[in-house]
Scaffold this motif. Structure first.
Motif, PDB file in Angstrom:
ATOM      1  N   LEU A 132      -8.799  25.697  16.326  1.00  0.00           N
ATOM      2  CA  LEU A 132      -9.188  24.987  15.308  1.00  0.00           C
ATOM      3  C   LEU A 132      -8.234  24.094  14.825  1.00  0.00           C
ATOM      4  CD1 LEU A 132     -11.435  27.632  13.595  1.00  0.00           C
ATOM      5  CD2 LEU A 132     -12.057  25.807  14.808  1.00  0.00           C
ATOM      6  N   LEU A 133      -6.984  24.439  15.052  1.00  0.00           N
ATOM      7  CA  LEU A 133      -5.713  23.585  14.300  1.00  0.00           C
ATOM      8  C   LEU A 133      -5.944  23.453  12.992  1.00  0.00           C
ATOM      9  CD1 LEU A 133      -5.398  21.219  17.404  1.00  0.00           C
ATOM     10  CD2 LEU A 133      -4.305  23.138  16.882  1.00  0.00           C
ATOM     11  N   LEU A 134      -6.157  24.552  12.177  1.00  0.00           N
ATOM     12  CA  LEU A 134      -6.355  24.352  10.867  1.00  0.00           C
ATOM     13  C   LEU A 134      -5.008  23.880  10.263  1.00  0.00           C
ATOM     14  CD1 LEU A 134      -8.207  27.684   9.772  1.00  0.00           C
ATOM     15  CD2 LEU A 134      -9.302  25.222  10.057  1.00  0.00           C
ATOM     16  N   PRO A 135      -5.017  22.933   9.178  1.00  0.00           N
ATOM     17  CA  PRO A 135      -3.804  22.127   8.890  1.00  0.00           C
ATOM     18  C   PRO A 135      -3.144  22.821   7.507  1.00  0.00           C
ATOM     19  CG  PRO A 135      -5.671  20.940   7.942  1.00  0.00           C
ATOM     20  CD  PRO A 135      -6.190  21.926   8.769  1.00  0.00           C
ATOM     21  N   VAL A 136      -3.308  24.299   7.387  1.00  0.00           N
ATOM     22  CA  VAL A 136      -2.748  25.219   6.425  1.00  0.00           C
ATOM     23  C   VAL A 136      -2.232  26.419   7.166  1.00  0.00           C
ATOM     24  CG1 VAL A 136      -4.517  24.215   4.641  1.00  0.00           C
ATOM     25  CG2 VAL A 136      -4.751  26.073   6.028  1.00  0.00           C
ATOM     26  N   ASP A 137      -1.389  27.144   6.153  1.00  0.00           N
ATOM     27  CA  ASP A 137      -0.639  28.151   6.430  1.00  0.00           C
ATOM     28  C   ASP A 137      -1.487  29.730   6.006  1.00  0.00           C
ATOM     29  OD1 ASP A 137       1.247  26.684   7.214  1.00  0.00           O
ATOM     30  OD2 ASP A 137       2.353  26.598   5.275  1.00  0.00           O
ATOM     31  N   ARG A 138      -2.121  29.644   5.053  1.00  0.00           N
ATOM     32  CA  ARG A 138      -2.588  30.848   4.393  1.00  0.00           C
ATOM     33  C   ARG A 138      -4.067  30.621   4.122  1.00  0.00           C
ATOM     34  NH1 ARG A 138       0.263  35.673   3.349  1.00  0.00           N
ATOM     35  NH2 ARG A 138       2.197  34.374   3.588  1.00  0.00           N
ATOM     36  N   VAL A 139      -5.173  31.645   4.256  1.00  0.00           N
ATOM     37  CA  VAL A 139      -6.414  31.452   3.736  1.00  0.00           C
ATOM     38  C   VAL A 139      -6.789  32.830   3.034  1.00  0.00           C
ATOM     39  CG1 VAL A 139      -8.897  30.979   4.105  1.00  0.00           C
ATOM     40  CG2 VAL A 139      -6.997  29.905   5.616  1.00  0.00           C
ATOM     41  N   THR A 140      -7.182  33.018   1.783  1.00  0.00           N
ATOM     42  CA  THR A 140      -7.334  34.089   1.120  1.00  0.00           C
ATOM     43  C   THR A 140      -8.526  34.070   0.252  1.00  0.00           C
ATOM     44  OG1 THR A 140      -5.118  34.035   0.454  1.00  0.00           O
ATOM     45  CG2 THR A 140      -6.306  35.675  -0.652  1.00  0.00           C
ATOM     46  N   LEU A 141      -9.605  35.307   0.710  1.00  0.00           N
ATOM     47  CA  LEU A 141     -10.693  35.345  -0.244  1.00  0.00           C
ATOM     48  C   LEU A 141     -10.515  35.550  -1.633  1.00  0.00           C
ATOM     49  CD1 LEU A 141     -13.644  36.054   0.428  1.00  0.00           C
ATOM     50  CD2 LEU A 141     -13.230  38.344   0.334  1.00  0.00           C
ATOM     51  N   LEU A 142     -11.035  34.845  -2.446  1.00  0.00           N
ATOM     52  CA  LEU A 142     -11.055  35.020  -3.995  1.00  0.00           C
ATOM     53  C   LEU A 142     -11.268  36.289  -4.279  1.00  0.00           C
ATOM     54  CD1 LEU A 142     -12.090  31.471  -5.137  1.00  0.00           C
ATOM     55  CD2 LEU A 142      -9.710  32.307  -5.086  1.00  0.00           C
ATOM     56  N   PRO A 143     -10.715  36.827  -5.484  1.00  0.00           N
ATOM     57  CA  PRO A 143     -11.108  38.151  -6.057  1.00  0.00           C
ATOM     58  C   PRO A 143     -12.714  37.971  -6.572  1.00  0.00           C
ATOM     59  CG  PRO A 143      -8.937  37.622  -6.788  1.00  0.00           C
ATOM     60  CD  PRO A 143      -9.719  36.297  -6.256  1.00  0.00           C
TER      61      PRO A 143
END
Length: 237
Positions: A132-143
């Motif tokens: 996918l080569l996502l251009p970000v470092d971290r993905v977090t589910l919102l509370p």
């Protein structure tokens, strides 16, 4: 709905004829019963204008409450009025104006929405594909959410470029639903959720949010029962 109209106006312009994303969301808004005035005001906000058509400017008010640092970010067509109103709310709640900006760093962010019929685990797994080569470092589910994720953009690339790259890289069923700039705390303060101070803090935040000029409130509070995110994807160290 109003936020999305404002967001698409900011990113692609106020004319639905040349902004297909805006055209689609306006059609949905009309079908859902949103008034023409509300849609027009959302477009004006995306252009940096108030409901009266006057230019909006960003006003930052820094404050402290019971050891918790916060920044009140406002969009106003009358800076003096906004400062007076917000300061009055703060004083009435026992908060004080104090320099806190140095305790935060400002970064672009994105909210992503995954397939609603998939579990958070399945959504996360769909992003782990290295192709996918996502251009970000971290993905977090919102509370408290099951399909809305936040991305803190650490790159120096222009925010719009990152958004476009993300939209192209996301798998089917995913979309970018919100973008902006956010103040992230570099240190955190703790407070008991069920304490008197905690109740007073929530009342302060509620009163600030009721003010029509307040756009966003950034805080370094972590409640004492804070738990690290259970659903998070780290794409690079």
């Amino acid at each position: 709905m109003s936020e999305r109209i404002t967001e698409y106006t900011k990113r692609y312009g106020p004319d639905p004829k040349t902004n297909p994303q805006l055209k689609v969301i306006l059609e949905h808004a009309k079908k859902s019963g949103m008034s023409g005035t509300s849609m027009e005001n959302a477009i004006k906000r995306g252009q940096g204008l108030s409901m009266s058509g006057k230019p909006l400017e960003t006003v930052l008010i820094e404050g402290m409450f019971e050891g918790v640092s916060f920044i009140v970010e406002c969009l106003s067509d009358n800076k003096l009025r906004t400062l007076q109103d917000v300061r009055l709310i703060m004083r009435g709640a026992g908060a004080k104006q104090s320099s806190t900006l140095f305790q935060f760093t400002r970064h672009p962010f994105m909210h992503l929405t995954g397939p609603e019929d998939a579990t958070p685990e399945a959504q996360l797994a769909s992003l782990e594909d290295p192709t996918l080569l996502l251009p970000v470092d971290r993905v977090t589910l919102l509370p408290g959410e099951t399909s809305t994720w936040e991305v803190k953009v650490e790159h120096s690339d222009p925010p719009l470029q990152i958004v476009e790259e993300m939209q192209e890289a996301l798998p089917e069923g995913w979309s970018v639903t919100k973008t902006g700039l956010k103040y992230y705390p570099t240190t955190f303060s703790s407070m008991e959720d069920d304490s008197e101070a905690g109740e007073n803090y929530r009342n302060l935040m509620a009163k600030l949010e009721e003010n029509g000029d307040v756009f966003e409130i950034h805080t370094n509070l972590r409640w004492s029962d804070y738990e690290a995110p259970q659903h998070e994807l780290v794409l690079s160290d």
